[in-house]
Design a protein around this motif. Sequence first.
Motif, PDB file in Angstrom:
ATOM      1  N   VAL A  63      34.100  52.498  37.025  1.00 42.55           N
ATOM      2  CA  VAL A  63      33.635  51.979  37.982  1.00 42.55           C
ATOM      3  C   VAL A  63      34.330  50.296  38.150  1.00 42.55           C
ATOM      4  N   PHE A  64      34.543  49.777  36.748  1.00 38.98           N
ATOM      5  CA  PHE A  64      35.114  48.518  36.689  1.00 38.98           C
ATOM      6  C   PHE A  64      36.350  48.479  35.903  1.00 38.98           C
ATOM      7  N   VAL A  65      37.333  47.442  36.171  1.00 43.88           N
ATOM      8  CA  VAL A  65      38.413  47.386  35.623  1.00 43.88           C
ATOM      9  C   VAL A  65      38.206  46.564  34.187  1.00 43.88           C
ATOM     10  N   SER A  66      39.124  46.661  33.259  1.00 46.43           N
ATOM     11  CA  SER A  66      38.784  46.353  31.980  1.00 46.43           C
ATOM     12  C   SER A  66      38.666  44.826  31.900  1.00 46.43           C
ATOM     13  N   GLY A  67      37.762  43.934  31.172  1.00 46.29           N
ATOM     14  CA  GLY A  67      37.507  42.798  31.269  1.00 46.29           C
ATOM     15  C   GLY A  67      36.851  42.132  32.367  1.00 46.29           C
ATOM     16  N   TYR A  68      36.189  43.040  33.079  1.00 44.84           N
ATOM     17  CA  TYR A  68      35.379  42.568  34.408  1.00 44.84           C
ATOM     18  C   TYR A  68      34.530  41.580  34.318  1.00 44.84           C
TER      19      TYR A  68
ATOM     20  N   VAL B 274      31.059  36.789  46.155  1.00 46.76           N
ATOM     21  CA  VAL B 274      31.088  37.302  44.964  1.00 46.76           C
ATOM     22  C   VAL B 274      32.561  37.194  44.502  1.00 46.76           C
ATOM     23  N   LYS B 275      32.948  36.672  43.358  1.00 48.60           N
ATOM     24  CA  LYS B 275      34.334  36.376  42.756  1.00 48.60           C
ATOM     25  C   LYS B 275      34.393  37.258  41.624  1.00 48.60           C
ATOM     26  N   GLU B 276      35.236  38.140  41.788  1.00 51.17           N
ATOM     27  CA  GLU B 276      35.557  39.084  40.618  1.00 51.17           C
ATOM     28  C   GLU B 276      36.686  39.154  40.029  1.00 51.17           C
ATOM     29  N   THR B 277      36.862  39.225  38.656  1.00 55.40           N
ATOM     30  CA  THR B 277      37.866  39.164  38.088  1.00 55.40           C
ATOM     31  C   THR B 277      38.135  40.076  36.910  1.00 55.40           C
ATOM     32  N   SER B 278      39.293  40.349  36.273  1.00 55.02           N
ATOM     33  CA  SER B 278      39.251  41.554  35.550  1.00 55.02           C
ATOM     34  C   SER B 278      40.551  41.029  34.315  1.00 55.02           C
ATOM     35  N   LYS B 279      40.783  41.694  33.301  1.00 54.59           N
ATOM     36  CA  LYS B 279      41.902  41.372  32.313  1.00 54.59           C
ATOM     37  C   LYS B 279      42.739  42.718  32.102  1.00 54.59           C
TER      38      LYS B 279
END
Length: 337
Positions: free
Chosen positions: A98-103, A127-132
Amino acid sequence: MAGVLNIPQSSFFCSIPSKRKIPRRPISIIRATSETPLSSTSNTTTTTTNEDQKLEASFTAPPNFKPPAPKPFTVKEGKTLDILGASLALLFRLGTGVFVSGYSVSFVSKNEIPPDQYALEVAGYKVKETSKIGPRPEKPIEIYEFESCPFCRKVREIVAVLDIDVLFYPCPKNGPTFRPKVVQMGGKQQFPYMVDPNTGTAMYESDDIIKYLVGKYGDGNVPFMLSLGLLTTLTAGFAMIGRMGKGSSYSPSKLPPKPLEIWSYEGSPFCKIVREALVELELPHIQHSCARGSSKRQELYQKAGHFQVPYLEDPNTGVQMFESADIVDYLKATYAQ
């Protein structure tokens, strides 16, 4: 790990030969290439001939077809049980895929995110969403697999976590095209089978594929729910109970000259319903993975003016559409024999 447990008559295991005979398509004329040719170790043919042009022209949208308007968070009448069954996977796999790595997520004021950028809005905040993410493969990874295989599901989950695009070659039981191709390339009928055209690497074994992908395109660390050995495989199998083997057996179809493109991710029950149809019809497709935290959510938002998955793009007919149940109907009307 596929094929280690030899239990007949089970859709959970991925390398059991089928006894039912279906005429095989000639392997040498497979032309599942995108509009931008994909380099592949699978020896697909990309030469355009008059016969090819006639084949491409033969695919059209169903008569009077009109793509439906997107309806966020809406289940089509009569499809509630399908979505509930597909949602069981989220429980058994604890949301893996469901989530990208480092979410990471935070709530910010509306003014902080421009109106032309994708963001959920909750209680007056955005909603600010970030990932690595790691290095990006230049060409899509190619994976031969089928939907109701737990070993294949594990690999699809890491694809979502790493946020990489994949060219899927569906290999349903009794499929006449890509199952024989795997034997031709790797020497045995076992799934999943991965080819990385960027490095020339090809391999079987789901755990080995996962380690390769996180090492090459991630941070080298296998996510917890994909590192539990037999428990991972068992829960991946239990995740499919709600769909009772859907996406495992071949339904006669016409092979398109170009792969379809689908914006989706493994953790979505709506996407799973479409993936089942793509696999059963043995339709090659490029998946633009867009789990939570993926920058491709913004790409789709800009492309379609709206973000919702699954989203289908069919280069063979020019159709672009939302809505999972309608996509399944479209696929069957266009490609089923």
